[in-house]
Design a protein around this motif. Structure first.
Motif, short mmCIF file in Angstrom:
data_model
loop_
_atom_site.label_atom_id
_atom_site.label_comp_id
_atom_site.label_asym_id
_atom_site.label_seq_id
_atom_site.Cartn_x
_atom_site.Cartn_y
_atom_site.Cartn_z
N ARG A 129 -18.49 -45.58 -34.66
CA ARG A 129 -18.51 -45.40 -36.11
C ARG A 129 -19.53 -44.36 -36.57
N GLU A 130 -20.60 -44.19 -35.80
CA GLU A 130 -21.63 -43.21 -36.16
C GLU A 130 -21.28 -41.79 -35.74
N SER A 131 -20.25 -41.61 -34.94
CA SER A 131 -19.89 -40.28 -34.45
C SER A 131 -19.08 -39.51 -35.51
N GLU A 132 -19.20 -38.20 -35.46
CA GLU A 132 -18.43 -37.34 -36.36
C GLU A 132 -16.99 -37.19 -35.88
N GLY A 133 -16.82 -37.19 -34.61
CA GLY A 133 -15.51 -37.10 -33.96
C GLY A 133 -15.71 -37.63 -32.55
N TRP A 134 -14.87 -38.51 -32.11
CA TRP A 134 -15.09 -39.23 -30.84
C TRP A 134 -13.97 -38.85 -29.89
N LYS A 135 -14.33 -38.19 -28.78
CA LYS A 135 -13.33 -37.73 -27.81
C LYS A 135 -13.38 -38.61 -26.57
N VAL A 136 -12.24 -39.16 -26.21
CA VAL A 136 -12.13 -40.03 -25.04
C VAL A 136 -12.46 -39.21 -23.79
N GLY A 137 -13.36 -39.75 -22.98
CA GLY A 137 -13.77 -39.08 -21.75
C GLY A 137 -14.99 -38.22 -21.93
N SER A 141 -15.78 -43.74 -22.80
CA SER A 141 -14.59 -43.97 -21.98
C SER A 141 -13.84 -45.18 -22.51
N VAL A 142 -12.55 -45.17 -22.25
CA VAL A 142 -11.68 -46.26 -22.67
C VAL A 142 -10.97 -46.77 -21.43
N ALA A 143 -11.12 -48.06 -21.15
CA ALA A 143 -10.38 -48.67 -20.04
C ALA A 143 -8.96 -48.91 -20.52
N LEU A 144 -8.02 -48.18 -19.97
CA LEU A 144 -6.64 -48.27 -20.41
C LEU A 144 -5.91 -49.35 -19.62
N PRO A 161 -16.37 -52.31 -22.51
CA PRO A 161 -16.72 -52.36 -23.93
C PRO A 161 -15.67 -51.75 -24.85
N VAL A 162 -14.82 -50.85 -24.30
CA VAL A 162 -13.75 -50.24 -25.09
C VAL A 162 -12.47 -50.30 -24.24
N ILE A 163 -11.44 -50.94 -24.77
CA ILE A 163 -10.20 -51.15 -24.03
C ILE A 163 -9.03 -50.61 -24.84
N GLY A 164 -8.18 -49.83 -24.19
CA GLY A 164 -7.05 -49.23 -24.88
C GLY A 164 -5.71 -49.74 -24.39
N PHE A 165 -4.77 -49.80 -25.30
CA PHE A 165 -3.40 -50.23 -25.01
C PHE A 165 -2.45 -49.20 -25.63
N ILE A 166 -1.47 -48.76 -24.86
CA ILE A 166 -0.43 -47.88 -25.36
C ILE A 166 0.88 -48.64 -25.21
N PHE A 167 1.62 -48.78 -26.31
CA PHE A 167 2.85 -49.56 -26.22
C PHE A 167 3.94 -48.98 -27.11
#
Length: 189
Positions: A129-137, A141-144, A161-167
């Protein structure tokens, strides 16, 4: 096969590539969705997400949930994707975001997908939330979770701490990545 234009030769693949770029710009759509439209789409996407076995358990441990209901991707060789969504904390929308990414390599066509990113730790949510723009990697990192269609997910083995789902309509999609995706806050209020 080549075409002669002026004094330069242009190959058919180069001509197709140029046509693609004209047809599928990576820029945001001309009609950006309103906050109310995004919230309605987020509600529907979360409802679809909860149909995946075990997904509700992840929502139960979430400190925040970033939802992109429709992310559109198109490309021939070079591709781009874009979508708009909302960050929810305690079940309420606190900010709106866009996601964008470019990709290179063998690809042909277009598709739509939904993305849910769950923050399981307050510190990860705060950093996002504090970032201006957040780029994965890059910024985090996002555990997919990519187990495929029809299988259940559970919180026992996934502790990131950060988990991603693509569906999509048939459930979780596999063999996809969020690497290189950039999440940028939108001014929708």
């Amino acid at each position: 096969m080549t075409f002669i234009v002026s004094t330069q030769r242009i190959s058919v693949p180069a001509l197709l590539f140029t046509a693609l770029i004209a047809m599928f710009p990576v820029a945001p759509p001309a009609h950006a969705a309103s906050a109310a439209e995004i919230d309605g789409e987020v509600d529907r996407a979360l409802s679809d997400f909860q149909k995946i076995d075990g997904a509700s358990a992840f929502l139960g441990i979430a400190k925040g949930v970033l939802v992109f209901p429709k992310v559109y991707k198109a490309g021939i060789g070079v591709g781009g994707e874009y979508g708009e969504g909302a960050l929810r904390v305690g079940g309420k929308t606190v900010d709106y975001y866009s996601t964008a990414a470019a990709s290179f390599g063998f690809q042909l066509g277009a598709q739509a997908k939904s993305i849910v990113v769950i923050f399981t730790e307050e510190s990860a949510l705060r950093k996002f939330r504090e970032s201006e723009g957040w780029k994965v990697g890059v910024d985090g990192s996002v555990a997919l979770v990519d187990i495929g269609v029809g299988k259940a997910v559970d919180t026992t083995n996934i502790k990131d701490p950060v988990i991603g789902f693509i569906f999509g309509q048939k459930g979780l999609m596999y063999n996809l990545t969020l690497e290189g995706s950039k999440f940028t806050r939108l001014d929708k209020k």
